[in-house]
Design a protein around this motif. Structure first.
Motif, PDB file in Angstrom:
ATOM      1  N   LYS A  74       0.860  -1.185   0.000  1.00  0.00           N
ATOM      2  CA  LYS A  74       0.000   0.000   0.000  1.00  0.00           C
ATOM      3  C   LYS A  74       0.898   1.236   0.000  1.00  0.00           C
ATOM      4  CE  LYS A  74      -3.844  -2.270   2.374  1.00  0.00           C
ATOM      5  NZ  LYS A  74      -4.742  -2.268   3.568  1.00  0.00           N
ATOM      6  N   PHE A  75       1.641   1.389  -1.073  1.00  0.00           N
ATOM      7  CA  PHE A  75       2.675   2.425  -1.144  1.00  0.00           C
ATOM      8  C   PHE A  75       2.104   3.839  -1.096  1.00  0.00           C
ATOM      9  CE2 PHE A  75       4.442  -1.166  -3.805  1.00  0.00           C
ATOM     10  CZ  PHE A  75       5.224  -1.681  -2.789  1.00  0.00           C
ATOM     11  N   THR A  76       1.009   4.070  -1.799  1.00  0.00           N
ATOM     12  CA  THR A  76       0.424   5.418  -1.817  1.00  0.00           C
ATOM     13  C   THR A  76      -0.066   5.823  -0.432  1.00  0.00           C
ATOM     14  OG1 THR A  76      -0.275   5.092  -4.110  1.00  0.00           O
ATOM     15  CG2 THR A  76      -1.288   6.908  -2.901  1.00  0.00           C
ATOM     16  N   GLU A  77      -0.670   4.875   0.269  1.00  0.00           N
ATOM     17  CA  GLU A  77      -1.148   5.150   1.629  1.00  0.00           C
ATOM     18  C   GLU A  77       0.031   5.516   2.543  1.00  0.00           C
ATOM     19  OE1 GLU A  77      -3.713   2.945   5.177  1.00  0.00           O
ATOM     20  OE2 GLU A  77      -3.758   2.180   3.114  1.00  0.00           O
ATOM     21  N   LEU A  79       2.852   6.867   1.595  1.00  0.00           N
ATOM     22  CA  LEU A  79       3.366   8.186   1.212  1.00  0.00           C
ATOM     23  C   LEU A  79       2.521   9.307   1.795  1.00  0.00           C
ATOM     24  CD1 LEU A  79       4.399   7.543  -2.501  1.00  0.00           C
ATOM     25  CD2 LEU A  79       5.894   7.823  -0.511  1.00  0.00           C
ATOM     26  N   TRP A  80       1.211   9.107   1.840  1.00  0.00           N
ATOM     27  CA  TRP A  80       0.354  10.145   2.416  1.00  0.00           C
ATOM     28  C   TRP A  80       0.572  10.262   3.930  1.00  0.00           C
ATOM     29  CZ3 TRP A  80      -1.332  14.039   0.023  1.00  0.00           C
ATOM     30  CH2 TRP A  80      -1.752  13.952  -1.301  1.00  0.00           C
ATOM     31  N   ASN A  83       3.690  12.197   4.288  1.00  0.00           N
ATOM     32  CA  ASN A  83       3.404  13.599   4.004  1.00  0.00           C
ATOM     33  C   ASN A  83       2.763  14.287   5.214  1.00  0.00           C
ATOM     34  OD1 ASN A  83       1.126  15.662   2.867  1.00  0.00           O
ATOM     35  ND2 ASN A  83       2.951  15.736   1.599  1.00  0.00           N
ATOM     36  N   HIS A 223      12.171   4.680  -0.477  1.00  0.00           N
ATOM     37  CA  HIS A 223      12.035   4.498  -1.925  1.00  0.00           C
ATOM     38  C   HIS A 223      12.744   3.215  -2.368  1.00  0.00           C
ATOM     39  CE1 HIS A 223      11.926   5.364  -6.206  1.00  0.00           C
ATOM     40  NE2 HIS A 223      13.237   5.223  -6.259  1.00  0.00           N
ATOM     41  N   LYS A 230       8.405  -4.245  -4.780  1.00  0.00           N
ATOM     42  CA  LYS A 230       7.688  -4.342  -6.054  1.00  0.00           C
ATOM     43  C   LYS A 230       8.184  -5.509  -6.900  1.00  0.00           C
ATOM     44  CE  LYS A 230       6.579   0.589  -6.476  1.00  0.00           C
ATOM     45  NZ  LYS A 230       6.896   1.850  -7.196  1.00  0.00           N
TER      46      LYS A 230
END
Length: 232
Positions: A74-77, A79-80, A83, A223, A230
């Motif tokens: 859940k990479f996008t989660e 990153l948020w 952030n 990263h 991946k």
């Protein structure tokens, strides 16, 4: 395959720390040899490197929060969440800068009041500071300020020292500091510890500058971990 001792030496930690990370579920389970010894892969190495790199800038609590999400890809989660954490640090930096600004306020003599007077009414102070009298009364009720009372008529009487304190309170409230925090800070002012408070605030800024650099290092390894996961 990579031996635990080799990873531990590389990261300057103990092998027991590696076992703790695995027990906490922030790295994938390791394989075992016939003798029961753990064997780690390059993926594990990427996790361990990332955990160590993120720990300084973000804290282990945050690491524990995001590593299971990395394992779920859940990479996008993630990153948020990163952030949001960085935004919190930036907000804390702005608040600290505001505190320093408050502690270095100009002389209250520059506030538009009659300099010949030794005390001022609540109306005069409210007009000079551009705040309603109800706000001044509220700050008094909260124990932030305690003006003297005129013995003849019972009216509030604000000194120049009171005005200095009110300037600080007003600025801190604009910066959204809570009443509780302001109350503690005002105690420092009352105890003439402004110099000490200023030093603490400036040291905090220096530490935050260090943290933001460490966060950048952590993101580099995050990263790298993403890329490794991946592949699986």
């Amino acid at each position: 395959m990579v031996r635990p001792i080799d990873i531990a030496r590389k990261l300057n930690i103990t092998t027991s720390a590696l076992r703790h990370y695995e027990a906490w579920g922030i790295v994938p389970p390791s394989e075992r040899k016939e003798n029961g010894y753990r064997v780690y892969t390059e993926e594990h190495v990427a996790y361990f490197e990332c955990i160590r790199a993120l720990n300084t800038g973000f804290g282990m609590g945050f690491v524990k929060e995001i590593m299971p999400l990395v394992q779920e890809k859940k990479f996008t989660e993630v990153l948020w969440l990163v952030n949001e954490k960085q935004a919190e640090l930036h907000k804390e930096k702005e608040k600290t800068e505001k505190v320093i600004e408050v502690l270095e306020l100009e002389n209250p003599e520059k506030v538009p009041l009659n300099r010949q007077k030794l005390s001022y009414t609540i109306g005069e102070v409210a007009a000079a500071l551009e705040v309603p009298t109800t706000v001044l009364r509220h700050w008094e009720k909260e124990g932030l300020i305690e003006p003297k009372r005129n013995q003849e008529n019972g009216y509030r009487s604000y000194s120049k020292q009171d005005i200095s304190k009110l300037l600080i309170i007003r600025t801190l409230r604009k910066a959204y500091f809570s009443i509780e925090i302001i109350r503690e800070m005002v105690k420092e002012f009352d105890n003439n510890n402004i110099t000490k408070a200023k030093k603490v605030a400036k040291d905090s800024l220096i530490y935050m500058d260090y943290l933001v650099e460490e966060q950048l290092k952590g993101l580099y390894y995050l990263h790298k971990l993403f890329e490794q996961v991946k592949k699986i």
